[in-house]
Design a protein around this motif. Structure first.
Motif, PDB file in Angstrom:
ATOM      1  N   GLU A 187       0.824  -1.210   0.000  1.00 32.84           N
ATOM      2  CA  GLU A 187       0.000   0.000   0.000  1.00 32.84           C
ATOM      3  C   GLU A 187       0.858   1.260   0.000  1.00 32.84           C
ATOM      4  O   GLU A 187       0.552   2.237  -0.696  1.00 32.84           O
ATOM      5  N   LEU A 188       1.943   1.260   0.749  1.00 33.08           N
ATOM      6  CA  LEU A 188       2.844   2.410   0.780  1.00 33.08           C
ATOM      7  C   LEU A 188       3.515   2.621  -0.569  1.00 33.08           C
ATOM      8  O   LEU A 188       3.595   3.742  -1.076  1.00 33.08           O
ATOM      9  N   ILE A 189       3.978   1.515  -1.165  1.00 30.71           N
ATOM     10  CA  ILE A 189       4.631   1.600  -2.478  1.00 30.71           C
ATOM     11  C   ILE A 189       3.645   2.112  -3.522  1.00 30.71           C
ATOM     12  O   ILE A 189       3.979   2.974  -4.346  1.00 30.71           O
ATOM     13  N   ALA A 190       2.429   1.597  -3.477  1.00 28.55           N
ATOM     14  CA  ALA A 190       1.393   2.057  -4.410  1.00 28.55           C
ATOM     15  C   ALA A 190       1.151   3.545  -4.252  1.00 28.55           C
ATOM     16  O   ALA A 190       1.017   4.286  -5.240  1.00 28.55           O
ATOM     17  N   GLY A 191       1.115   4.006  -2.995  1.00 23.49           N
ATOM     18  CA  GLY A 191       0.871   5.419  -2.739  1.00 23.49           C
ATOM     19  C   GLY A 191       1.948   6.319  -3.320  1.00 23.49           C
ATOM     20  O   GLY A 191       1.657   7.421  -3.804  1.00 23.49           O
TER      21      GLY A 191
END
Length: 441
Positions: A187-191
């Motif tokens: 989720e962090l990488i996607a953000g």
């Protein structure tokens, strides 16, 4: 108060570092620099100097955009200590025996490890076989940082999908596959990537799935091109025009739009070997992909042998025959010479002691000389030719008229002038009607 990565993403204070500033890394660094603080790192100091001056040697971004780019380009590895989010975009070539060469990526991990800040995320974009990120990169990062993955830092994988020289499919409008070591990391990488990717991101369930997806993308293209290369070799013996066959076949709605040709470059000509190597380690010997690679790797020699045949048909002695090879990059309108299969043509014809010169308006002369010991000539110097081999469909070549071509040859009958048109750029009927000895894939 120390901000969390989520907070830094939300308020755009997260600092990104891109390690490896080639055809993939440099556009990524430029894109992120428009949104958040960005460091662009490469061990090649000459490359860093060029970027600081606004010189885009890749042709992927453009002089003006690079000149105004706020990214901090550096060869000083200690600057990586400032980064919260590190993207690795170094090459992953193969060795002479076609096995994966992971040296560039492990070297990058050593540099990152020495300068890794606690709490950071490292995302790999380099094409690798499933397992490299977790089984090879993580131990190196831990060894050189003294930190522990999953506790002190996190990892992810997001395969690069940049197509060098393609002005339509760009970094921002291609869906980005993202993966992390766990749900939160993904989720962090996607953000972070959603800051620059207009087309959006696609999250996979694991890093290995993302690694495998990249290999399959390129292996699929490799196999489709290999199929057409095989029929081209067969149709050459039958005296049938492959181009005409494909045009006729293309009238059906579900015909695939592939064409035969040389398959080089940093992806399609390399990535299938990563799959083959990994599959063999698990006891599976790839049949279709291996066959496709064998066919595509042999296309340079095939074109050279057809050239020899056409020269003989034109009553030419091969030894000392003046041949100009038009183009050396692995694809049109792009300066990238990595793993170009044009050199296979040059090397094969050299065995016949032909007099060979190469011209390419897109390639860097010094880079070609350094990599292939080949000294390029200017397009204006192409004169007194017996044979022209158009290996790359650069726009400068597409502009050439029949009269322009004629001026490049010796003063002799047209049937003695041999044109090998690998990409089918020219009008076959017009050239043959004028008596030229013409051949295309």
């Amino acid at each position: 108060m120390i901000k969390s990565l989520t907070e830094k993403i939300n308020d755009l204070s997260i600092k990104v570092a891109v390690v490896g500033l080639g055809y993939v890394g440099m556009p990524i660094a430029v894109a992120f620099s428009k949104k958040i603080p960005t460091i662009g790192f490469d061990i090649n100091e000459k490359k860093i100097e060029d970027y600081r001056k606004g010189l885009d040697t890749t042709g992927e971004v453009g002089k003006e955009e690079l000149k105004d780019c706020p990214a901090e380009f550096t060869a000083e590895e200690a600057k990586l200590k400032e980064a919260d989010f590190i993207i690795v975009a170094v090459p992953t070539p193969v060795n002479d025996d076609k096995t994966p060469d992971l040296t560039p990526i492990t070297d990058a991990c050593e540099i990152i490890g020495r300068n890794l800040k606690q709490g950071s995320i490292i995302v790999f974009e380099s094409t690798v076989y499933p397992g490299v990120t977790e089984e090879i990169c993580v131990p190196v990062l831990e060894q050189y940082s003294g930190l522990h993955c999953g506790v002190d830092f996190r990892i992810g994988y997001s395969p690069e999908r940049i197509n060098p020289g393609d002005k339509e499919h760009r970094l921002t409008n291609i869906v980005k596959i993202v993966s992390g070591m766990d749900y939160e990391t993904t989720e962090l990488i996607a953000g972070v990537y959603e800051m620059i990717i207009d087309a959006g991101v696609f999250k996979t369930s694991s890093i290995k799935v993302a690694e495998a997806a990249k290999l399959v993308e390129n292996a699929q293209r490799d196999i489709n091109i290999a199929f057409l290369n095989e029929i081209a070799m067969a149709f050459e013996r039958m005296g049938i025009s492959t181009g005409e066959v494909l045009t006729a076949m293309g009238t059906k709605w579900n015909a695939l739009k592939f064409t035969p040709g040389l398959v080089g470059g940093h992806c399609i000509g390399v990535d299938p070997y990563y799959f083959i190597s990994r599959a063999e380690r698990f006891g599976y010997h790839s049949q279709i992909i291996t066959a496709g690679r064998r066919i595509n790797d042999g296309m340079g020699s095939f074109v050279a042998d057809v050239t020899v045949k056409k020269l003989i048909q034109a009553d030419k002695l091969i030894k000392n025959t003046k041949i100009y090879v038009m183009g050396i990059t692995f694809k049109e309108n792009c300066p990238d010479i990595r793993n170009t299969k044009v050199m296979d043509i040059v090397n094969r014809l050299s065995e016949y002691q032909a007099d060979i010169s190469v011209t390419d308006p897109a390639a860097d002369r010094n880079e070609v000389l350094s990599h292939y010991l080949c000294k390029l000539v200017e397009l204006e110097e192409v004169k007194e030719a017996d044979c022209l081999i158009f290996a790359v469909a650069h726009k400068e070549f597409r502009k050439l008229t029949v009269n322009d071509l004629d001026k490049m040859f010796k003063n002799m009958a047209n049937d003695k002038k041999v044109i090998i048109d690998i990409k089918g750029m020219f009008d076959k009927q017009e050239l043959e009607s004028r008596g030229y000895t013409y051949w295309s894939l």
